[in-house]
Design a protein around this motif. Structure first.
Motif, mmCIF file in Angstrom:
data_model
loop_
_atom_site.group_PDB
_atom_site.id
_atom_site.type_symbol
_atom_site.label_atom_id
_atom_site.label_comp_id
_atom_site.label_asym_id
_atom_site.label_seq_id
_atom_site.Cartn_x
_atom_site.Cartn_y
_atom_site.Cartn_z
ATOM 1 N N HIS A 150 1.029 -0.914 -0.153
ATOM 2 C CA HIS A 150 0.572 -0.045 -0.042
ATOM 3 C C HIS A 150 0.663 1.187 -0.137
ATOM 4 O O HIS A 150 0.804 2.066 -0.233
ATOM 5 C CB HIS A 150 -1.029 0.276 0.720
ATOM 6 N N SER A 151 2.353 1.469 0.499
ATOM 7 C CA SER A 151 3.033 2.509 0.559
ATOM 8 C C SER A 151 4.074 2.155 -0.866
ATOM 9 O O SER A 151 4.138 3.644 -1.345
ATOM 10 C CB SER A 151 3.829 2.621 2.071
ATOM 11 N N GLY A 152 3.572 1.795 -1.511
ATOM 12 C CA GLY A 152 4.607 1.499 -2.543
ATOM 13 C C GLY A 152 5.560 1.373 -3.104
ATOM 14 O O GLY A 152 6.449 1.117 -3.689
ATOM 15 N N SER A 153 6.416 0.884 -1.509
ATOM 16 C CA SER A 153 7.591 -0.077 -1.147
ATOM 17 C C SER A 153 8.129 -1.521 -1.705
ATOM 18 O O SER A 153 8.825 -1.539 -2.404
ATOM 19 C CB SER A 153 7.938 0.328 0.052
ATOM 20 N N LEU A 154 7.031 -2.458 -2.020
ATOM 21 C CA LEU A 154 6.789 -3.136 -2.897
ATOM 22 C C LEU A 154 5.777 -3.458 -3.679
ATOM 23 O O LEU A 154 4.512 -3.408 -3.556
ATOM 24 C CB LEU A 154 6.544 -4.203 -1.600
ATOM 25 N N GLN A 155 5.999 -3.329 -4.521
ATOM 26 C CA GLN A 155 5.553 -3.768 -5.954
ATOM 27 C C GLN A 155 4.150 -4.958 -6.144
ATOM 28 O O GLN A 155 4.530 -6.291 -5.921
ATOM 29 C CB GLN A 155 5.296 -3.707 -7.665
#
Length: 70
Positions: A30-35
């Motif tokens: 959700h934070s975008g650090s993991l696709q």
């Protein structure tokens, strides 16, 4: 090229690999650090994304040892 079950890892598998909770994996998504891609009610994390974090050898060992069973 056909997609295989090892082209993507589940949030549960990634949690095991990173030694964190599934909720922590979802927070990273959700934070975008993991696709990841949403597939129904589950998250599918592309193998190259996990390899980017841990390295190909670590992911290969995990899956080859049967620890990757979802």
């Amino acid at each position: 090229m056909a997609t295989t079950h090892t082209d993507f890892l589940s949030a549960k598998q990634v949690a095991r690999l990173l030694n964190i909770s599934r909720q922590a994996v979802q927070l990273r998504i959700h934070s975008g650090s993991l696709q990841a891609q949403k597939v129904g009610e589950y998250w599918a994390i592309p193998r190259p994304e996990v390899e980017r974090i841990l390295g190909k050898e670590a992911v290969d060992r995990f899956l080859d040892n049967g620890k990757g069973d979802a």
